[in-house]
Each structure stands twice: as C-alpha cells, then as structure tokens.
Design a protein around this motif. Structure first.
Motif, PDB file in Angstrom:
ATOM      1  N   ALA A  96      67.666  54.360  -4.378  1.00 52.27           N
ATOM      2  CA  ALA A  96      69.057  54.811  -4.475  1.00 52.27           C
ATOM      3  C   ALA A  96      69.202  55.937  -5.487  1.00 52.27           C
ATOM      4  CB  ALA A  96      69.954  53.628  -4.855  1.00 52.27           C
ATOM      5  N   GLY A  97      68.433  55.884  -6.578  1.00 53.10           N
ATOM      6  CA  GLY A  97      68.494  56.963  -7.561  1.00 53.10           C
ATOM      7  C   GLY A  97      67.996  58.284  -7.002  1.00 53.10           C
ATOM      8  N   ILE A  98      66.894  58.247  -6.271  1.00 56.64           N
ATOM      9  CA  ILE A  98      66.371  59.465  -5.650  1.00 56.64           C
ATOM     10  C   ILE A  98      67.365  60.010  -4.626  1.00 56.64           C
ATOM     11  CG2 ILE A  98      64.518  60.396  -4.208  1.00 56.64           C
ATOM     12  CD1 ILE A  98      62.654  58.326  -5.462  1.00 56.64           C
ATOM     13  N   ALA A  99      67.932  59.109  -3.818  1.00 55.86           N
ATOM     14  CA  ALA A  99      68.904  59.545  -2.822  1.00 55.86           C
ATOM     15  C   ALA A  99      70.147  60.125  -3.484  1.00 55.86           C
ATOM     16  CB  ALA A  99      69.288  58.362  -1.924  1.00 55.86           C
ATOM     17  N   GLY A 100      70.569  59.559  -4.615  1.00 53.34           N
ATOM     18  CA  GLY A 100      71.714  60.119  -5.328  1.00 53.34           C
ATOM     19  C   GLY A 100      71.446  61.519  -5.843  1.00 53.34           C
ATOM     20  N   ASP A 101      70.254  61.728  -6.420  1.00 52.15           N
ATOM     21  CA  ASP A 101      69.886  63.076  -6.874  1.00 52.15           C
ATOM     22  C   ASP A 101      69.827  64.049  -5.701  1.00 52.15           C
ATOM     23  OD1 ASP A 101      69.688  62.142  -9.461  1.00 52.15           O
ATOM     24  OD2 ASP A 101      67.520  61.817  -9.370  1.00 52.15           O
ATOM     25  N   LEU A 102      69.284  63.586  -4.574  1.00 52.64           N
ATOM     26  CA  LEU A 102      69.206  64.444  -3.393  1.00 52.64           C
ATOM     27  C   LEU A 102      70.598  64.789  -2.870  1.00 52.64           C
ATOM     28  CD1 LEU A 102      67.691  65.853  -1.128  1.00 52.64           C
ATOM     29  CD2 LEU A 102      67.422  63.641   0.007  1.00 52.64           C
ATOM     30  N   ALA A 103      71.499  63.810  -2.864  1.00 51.57           N
ATOM     31  CA  ALA A 103      72.865  64.070  -2.388  1.00 51.57           C
ATOM     32  C   ALA A 103      73.562  65.099  -3.270  1.00 51.57           C
ATOM     33  CB  ALA A 103      73.662  62.765  -2.360  1.00 51.57           C
ATOM     34  N   ARG A 104      73.369  65.003  -4.583  1.00 47.93           N
ATOM     35  CA  ARG A 104      73.968  66.005  -5.489  1.00 47.93           C
ATOM     36  C   ARG A 104      73.351  67.377  -5.274  1.00 47.93           C
ATOM     37  NH1 ARG A 104      74.120  61.372  -8.767  1.00 47.93           N
ATOM     38  NH2 ARG A 104      71.989  61.713  -9.507  1.00 47.93           N
ATOM     39  N   ALA A 105      72.044  67.422  -5.039  1.00 46.46           N
ATOM     40  CA  ALA A 105      71.398  68.715  -4.785  1.00 46.46           C
ATOM     41  C   ALA A 105      71.905  69.331  -3.483  1.00 46.46           C
ATOM     42  CB  ALA A 105      69.879  68.532  -4.732  1.00 46.46           C
ATOM     43  N   ILE A 106      72.115  68.508  -2.459  1.00 42.63           N
ATOM     44  CA  ILE A 106      72.650  69.014  -1.188  1.00 42.63           C
ATOM     45  C   ILE A 106      74.052  69.563  -1.390  1.00 42.63           C
ATOM     46  CG2 ILE A 106      73.454  68.286   1.086  1.00 42.63           C
ATOM     47  CD1 ILE A 106      71.109  66.322   1.155  1.00 42.63           C
ATOM     48  N   GLU A 107      74.873  68.837  -2.135  1.00 41.76           N
ATOM     49  CA  GLU A 107      76.246  69.282  -2.379  1.00 41.76           C
ATOM     50  C   GLU A 107      76.273  70.584  -3.174  1.00 41.76           C
ATOM     51  OE1 GLU A 107      80.397  67.643  -4.433  1.00 41.76           O
ATOM     52  OE2 GLU A 107      78.588  66.396  -4.396  1.00 41.76           O
ATOM     53  N   GLN A 108      75.450  70.675  -4.219  1.00 45.72           N
ATOM     54  CA  GLN A 108      75.431  71.887  -5.037  1.00 45.72           C
ATOM     55  C   GLN A 108      74.913  73.082  -4.246  1.00 45.72           C
ATOM     56  OE1 GLN A 108      73.081  70.862  -8.454  1.00 45.72           O
ATOM     57  NE2 GLN A 108      74.634  69.474  -9.295  1.00 45.72           N
ATOM     58  N   GLU A 109      73.881  72.855  -3.460  1.00 43.46           N
ATOM     59  CA  GLU A 109      73.320  73.965  -2.680  1.00 43.46           C
ATOM     60  C   GLU A 109      74.311  74.453  -1.640  1.00 43.46           C
ATOM     61  OE1 GLU A 109      70.016  76.567  -2.070  1.00 43.46           O
ATOM     62  OE2 GLU A 109      70.496  75.107  -3.625  1.00 43.46           O
ATOM     63  N   THR A 111      65.852  71.357  -7.761  1.00 42.70           N
ATOM     64  CA  THR A 111      66.684  72.543  -7.860  1.00 42.70           C
ATOM     65  C   THR A 111      66.286  73.538  -6.778  1.00 42.70           C
ATOM     66  OG1 THR A 111      66.781  72.219 -10.257  1.00 42.70           O
ATOM     67  CG2 THR A 111      67.506  74.349  -9.410  1.00 42.70           C
ATOM     68  N   GLN A 112      67.214  73.854  -5.875  1.00 43.35           N
ATOM     69  CA  GLN A 112      67.005  74.776  -4.757  1.00 43.35           C
ATOM     70  C   GLN A 112      65.934  74.285  -3.773  1.00 43.35           C
ATOM     71  OE1 GLN A 112      66.151  78.652  -6.431  1.00 43.35           O
ATOM     72  NE2 GLN A 112      68.304  79.044  -6.865  1.00 43.35           N
ATOM     73  N   ASP A 113      65.513  73.030  -3.876  1.00 44.53           N
ATOM     74  CA  ASP A 113      64.455  72.517  -3.009  1.00 44.53           C
ATOM     75  C   ASP A 113      64.812  71.095  -2.570  1.00 44.53           C
ATOM     76  OD1 ASP A 113      62.129  72.021  -1.633  1.00 44.53           O
ATOM     77  OD2 ASP A 113      60.897  71.704  -3.424  1.00 44.53           O
ATOM     78  N   ILE A 114      65.760  70.987  -1.648  1.00 43.15           N
ATOM     79  CA  ILE A 114      66.174  69.658  -1.204  1.00 43.15           C
ATOM     80  C   ILE A 114      65.093  68.992  -0.360  1.00 43.15           C
ATOM     81  CG2 ILE A 114      68.625  70.249  -1.293  1.00 43.15           C
ATOM     82  CD1 ILE A 114      68.613  70.625   1.679  1.00 43.15           C
ATOM     83  N   SER A 115      64.152  69.770   0.150  1.00 43.61           N
ATOM     84  CA  SER A 115      63.037  69.169   0.895  1.00 43.61           C
ATOM     85  C   SER A 115      62.231  68.234   0.006  1.00 43.61           C
ATOM     86  CB  SER A 115      62.126  70.263   1.453  1.00 43.61           C
ATOM     87  OG  SER A 115      62.822  71.107   2.342  1.00 43.61           O
ATOM     88  N   PHE A 116      62.194  68.527  -1.293  1.00 46.80           N
ATOM     89  CA  PHE A 116      61.433  67.688  -2.215  1.00 46.80           C
ATOM     90  C   PHE A 116      62.030  66.287  -2.300  1.00 46.80           C
ATOM     91  CE2 PHE A 116      60.590  66.448  -6.767  1.00 46.80           C
ATOM     92  CZ  PHE A 116      59.289  66.056  -6.536  1.00 46.80           C
ATOM     93  N   GLY A 117      63.353  66.188  -2.323  1.00 47.22           N
ATOM     94  CA  GLY A 117      63.983  64.873  -2.346  1.00 47.22           C
ATOM     95  C   GLY A 117      63.688  64.082  -1.089  1.00 47.22           C
ATOM     96  N   ILE A 118      63.710  64.753   0.059  1.00 49.41           N
ATOM     97  CA  ILE A 118      63.365  64.079   1.310  1.00 49.41           C
ATOM     98  C   ILE A 118      61.914  63.619   1.280  1.00 49.41           C
ATOM     99  CG2 ILE A 118      63.065  64.427   3.793  1.00 49.41           C
ATOM    100  CD1 ILE A 118      65.479  66.269   3.742  1.00 49.41           C
ATOM    101  N   ASP A 119      61.027  64.466   0.765  1.00 49.81           N
ATOM    102  CA  ASP A 119      59.614  64.096   0.692  1.00 49.81           C
ATOM    103  C   ASP A 119      59.398  62.880  -0.208  1.00 49.81           C
ATOM    104  OD1 ASP A 119      59.008  66.174   2.358  1.00 49.81           O
ATOM    105  OD2 ASP A 119      58.374  67.540   0.781  1.00 49.81           O
ATOM    106  N   GLN A 120      60.166  62.765  -1.281  1.00 53.40           N
ATOM    107  CA  GLN A 120      60.023  61.604  -2.163  1.00 53.40           C
ATOM    108  C   GLN A 120      60.373  60.310  -1.442  1.00 53.40           C
ATOM    109  OE1 GLN A 120      62.493  63.117  -5.506  1.00 53.40           O
ATOM    110  NE2 GLN A 120      60.721  62.669  -6.791  1.00 53.40           N
ATOM    111  N   LEU A 121      61.473  60.313  -0.705  1.00 53.53           N
ATOM    112  CA  LEU A 121      61.858  59.108   0.043  1.00 53.53           C
ATOM    113  C   LEU A 121      60.846  58.799   1.143  1.00 53.53           C
ATOM    114  CD1 LEU A 121      65.717  59.694   0.363  1.00 53.53           C
ATOM    115  CD2 LEU A 121      64.545  58.076  -1.138  1.00 53.53           C
ATOM    116  N   VAL A 122      60.355  59.835   1.800  1.00 57.85           N
ATOM    117  CA  VAL A 122      59.364  59.629   2.863  1.00 57.85           C
ATOM    118  C   VAL A 122      58.067  59.072   2.284  1.00 57.85           C
ATOM    119  CG1 VAL A 122      57.915  60.826   4.545  1.00 57.85           C
ATOM    120  CG2 VAL A 122      60.341  61.352   4.411  1.00 57.85           C
ATOM    121  N   GLU A 123      57.681  59.554   1.105  1.00 56.32           N
ATOM    122  CA  GLU A 123      56.446  59.064   0.491  1.00 56.32           C
ATOM    123  C   GLU A 123      56.540  57.568   0.184  1.00 56.32           C
ATOM    124  OE1 GLU A 123      53.551  59.900  -3.375  1.00 56.32           O
ATOM    125  OE2 GLU A 123      55.435  60.987  -3.153  1.00 56.32           O
TER     126      GLU A 123
END
Length: 478
Positions: free
Chosen positions: A179-192, A296-308
C-alpha cells in the motif's frame, strides 16, 4: 510554464534528502545544541542569583548530576544501538522478501529516521550537559534546568522506543509495504499528470511536433552524448527549454528517466546541428544520473516495484498467491488513475509557443504491459491470479473511454484467456476464468458514452511516432 517544473525540482530534491539516515538525526542534533545553549544560559543566570527555578526543577550536587547524566547517556546509546540493530534486521528481511529495490523505501521511512535522531540527540544533549558541570566562583556550577530537561528527553525517548517497536512491526508487513508503494506511485501519477497539464494557453507557433520529427529524421541533426553512465533520474525541462530557446533549436530526448545511460552514447538530438555544442555544454546541468531509479518523472518504476513483489510471491520458493493478488489490486487502482484524461506530455514549448523540447515518455501501452505481462507469465496455471487480473482489466476499462486504450486492455485480456486455455486443466476453473474474460469483452462492446472516462490529449504528437535515430542508436524499448 515553468512553475510546475519548479515544483517537481523541489520534489526531486526533497526525495534525495529524504532517502538517507543522516539528515533527520543531524537536524535534531543541531536543535539540541541550540536547546543546550538556551538552558545553560538560564542555569548560569540562576547560578549567579539572577533568577529562581520553580520547584519541579531538579536540584542536587555536582556528583549527583554527573551520575544521573552518565546513566542517561549510557542507557540512551545502548538503546540507540538496539534501534540500529532492529533497523538492520528489518532491512535484511526487506531485501530477502521484497527485493533489494525495496530497501530505499525503508531507508526513507520518517519513523525510523525520527527515532534514530531522537536517541542521538538525547545522547548528545546529555554529554554536553555533563561537560558543562564545572567549578565556579560560588562553588560547583550545576546546570539544574539542563539536567531536568535531559530527564524529560529520556521520557520522550521511552515513548519513541514504544512507537518504533510498533512502527517497525507494522512497516514490514507485506500489505503495508504494498500500500505504501502504491500510494507513492499514485502521488507520482497525479504530480506528473498535473504538471504536464499546464500549457501555453493554446498558443502554438512554428512547425508542428510531427513536422519537426520528420525534418530531424531527414535533415542532419547532431547528437549530444551522455556525460556519465548511470540511471537517468531527473530532467530539468525548464533549463533544457531555456537552452533551446536561446540557441533557437529543438531538442529531442532519446531517453526518459528510468533508462540506463552509457557514457558517450547519444542522449539527445539537436536541430539545427550547429546548436549542438552549446546545448551539450549545458546538458550536464539539465539532467541528473545516479546508481538507482526513483519515482520522480518515472512512474514505470513504481509499477515495476509492485510487479517485482508479485512475481516473487508467485515463485515456487515463496508460493504466496494472496500477496500477488494484493499487488494486482493496487496495480489496477494506479492504472485507473492514469485512465481518465491523464497524459504525460512529450512536447514542451517556450513562452512564445515554439516547440523546443520533445521528450521520450513511457506510453500507455508500455505501462499496461509492465503491469500485466510479467505477472501473467509468472501466474501460468493459477486461475486465482488470472481471475484477479481480468477483474482489474474490467475496472480499468470502466474508466477508459479512448478506443486505442481499450483495445490495449482487450489484448491483455485475450492473452490471459489464451494462457488459461492451455495451462488450466480443470474445466470448472477454466470456465471461471473465461467467464471473467467474457465480462471484459461485453464491456468493451458497450457504447463509449457509457464508459466513465474521457479521451486523453496527445499534445499533437502520437505516442506511436517513432524516434529519430542517431548514429548507431536504437531508441530503448523498456
């Protein structure tokens, strides 16, 4: 136009400062030095008879104060060592269970940093007060107020220890980590998305982005080489646009944040070629490389973390299906956030409306593929994983009105159905999966006005436009 980029600069710097274990302890140590200076000054005033302390301030001899402070310092440094040990154990567990890329999430945890900083600050304060006890003109100088404050800080440390034990026990639980990783990813998506939504109020001058790309692929354009090897972490779009504006040039970036750069390989193409020297000289100040990826500027990284985490959970050594299902749920949530009207802008214009920078951004297709393909491959023969992925695709499609995006989601659903037909032997399980697949197909046939979403802007440049190639260069397809 650069306000949003300035905000992201602030976010990137804050992220760099947050991902360490020394900043918060250093700030707290500086704070207790100031506190020590203030309490010692009051103690000296009281020592000279200039004031009287209230009854709750401790009193006693110099030897008693030294004994109290020595006990506090010894106990605090022992507990601080225990906190460090627990932190190392938690990091080791995280590296083994969640993957080595999850370590940065624990290092940047504010609870751990605050706990370490509080113990270090209390130890430093006790040592400073201990040194301050000295002979004076009216007998031994004993900083009674400072000793009382040291005892108060000890009580704070006790509360922090209880908090830390609760916090670390909660932080290493997989649902909390996910949930923490997904929260960071959601904020990165919103900011981007919010940052790229700002534009030039409709003013567009000069050649269109497609015309510029066609011209750069036909007419000679000069490559700018990568200054150092490492992962591209951040791009200062404002500086790159300013350089291109001053040189009356157009910069086409061949990589995006998250890609690994090799020193000397082409990083960007500049047109006209004569402006490449000036742009290349300033490119070092416009991009940041490092040994790891960031959100930062790399939302693919958040997706990769959840996938890993998901594919580790599906491995035969772990065999934790429910963790993988949790990751799929959060991946679906994040892709739903990308769906309605979100876009990551590739084209950046200067204040006059001319195209100055064409960035390389991850397409929606690649984000969907990252979120589903590896998990689908790791979950072969697992109906529960297939059903949850199809459910996630159904939820995403409900919020996606763009026909191209819906087609991409359908392709993923078809791949899952094909995998089910070949890898699930039980007819009842296979029918459960195919029933979910048919639900996705029926939703895809619904009229677009029934889908809760709107199309997304492309800023005049389709994500399918191929990237011009520099000498011996193929655009990365990660």
């Amino acid at each position: 136009m650069f306000a949003s980029n300035g905000l992201r600069v602030h976010d990137w710097r804050r992220e760099r400062l947050r991902t360490n274990l020394w900043l918060v302890p250093a700030v707290e140590a500086a704070a207790v030095v100031v506190l020590f200076a203030g309490t010692t000054k009051l103690d000296w005033t009281a020592y000279q008879g200039g004031m009287r302390f209230p009854s709750w301030v401790l009193s006693g001899s110099a030897d008693g104060a030294r004994q109290v402070l020595s006990t506090i310092a010894a106990a605090i440094i022992t507990v601080a060592g225990l906190v460090f040990s627990i932190t190392i154990v938690a990091l080791t567990l995280a590296s083994t269970q969640f993957g080595p890329r999850m370590l940065r999430n624990f290092i940047r945890d504010r609870g751990t940093q605050l706990t370490l900083g509080t113990f270090v600050a209390t130890f430093l304060y006790a040592m400073l007060v201990l040194v301050a006890i000295s002979p004076g003109p009216h007998g031994d100088f004993v900083p009674h107020l400072s000793v009382t404050v040291a005892l108060g800080l000890t009580l704070v440390d006790l509360a922090m220890l209880i908090f830390f034990i609760h916090h670390i026990a909660r932080a290493i639980q997989l649902p909390h980590v996910i949930a923490g990783i997904a929260g960071d990813l959601a904020r990165a998506i919103e900011q981007e998305g919010c940052a790229d939504a700002t534009g030039m109020d409709g003013r567009e001058r000069g050649l269109s982005p497609r015309e510029l790309l066609d011209r750069m692929s036909v007419v000679a354009s000069a490559p700018v080489c990568t200054p150092s090897s490492g992962y591209l972490q951040y791009l200062r779009h404002d500086r790159l646009i300013a350089m291109a504006h001053d040189s009356d040039a157009v910069i086409h970036l061949l990589y995006r944040p998250g890609h690994f750069l090799i020193e000397g390989s082409p990083l960007a193409l500049v047109w006209p070629p004569e402006a490449a020297a000036r742009v290349g000289a300033g490119l070092k100040r416009g991009q940041v490389t490092g040994p790891y990826r960031t959100l930062t500027q790399d939302i693919s990284f958040g997706i990769d973390q959840l996938v890993e985490i998901a594919i580790r959970a599906l491995s035969p050594a772990v065999n934790d299906t429910f963790t993988a299902l949790t990751c799929i749920d959060w991946l679906g949530d994040c892709l739903c956030r990308i769906g309605p009207g979100w876009h990551s802008r590739r084209v950046h214009r200067d204040t006059e409306g001319y195209v100055r920078l064409i960035a390389y951004q991850a397409s929606y297709e690649r984000l969907v593929q990252r979120a589903f393909e590896k998990i689908r491959q790791a979950g072969v023969g697992m109906p529960a994983v297939m059903i949850r992925q199809l459910d996630a695709l159904h939820k995403i499609m409900e919020r996606t009105g763009d026909p191209e995006r819906r087609q991409l989601l359908l392709e993923q659903a078809d791949l899952i159905a094909a995998s089910c037909r070949t890898s699930v032997p039980e007819p009842a399980d296979r029918e459960d999966v195919l029933r979910r697949h048919r639900a996705v197909l029926e939703l895809a046939k619904s009229p677009e006005d029934e889908i809760i979403a709107v199309g997304y802007a492309t800023d005049g440049l389709s994500s399918a436009v191929p990237h011009p190639r520099g000498p011996n260069h193929l655009p990365p397809q990660l």
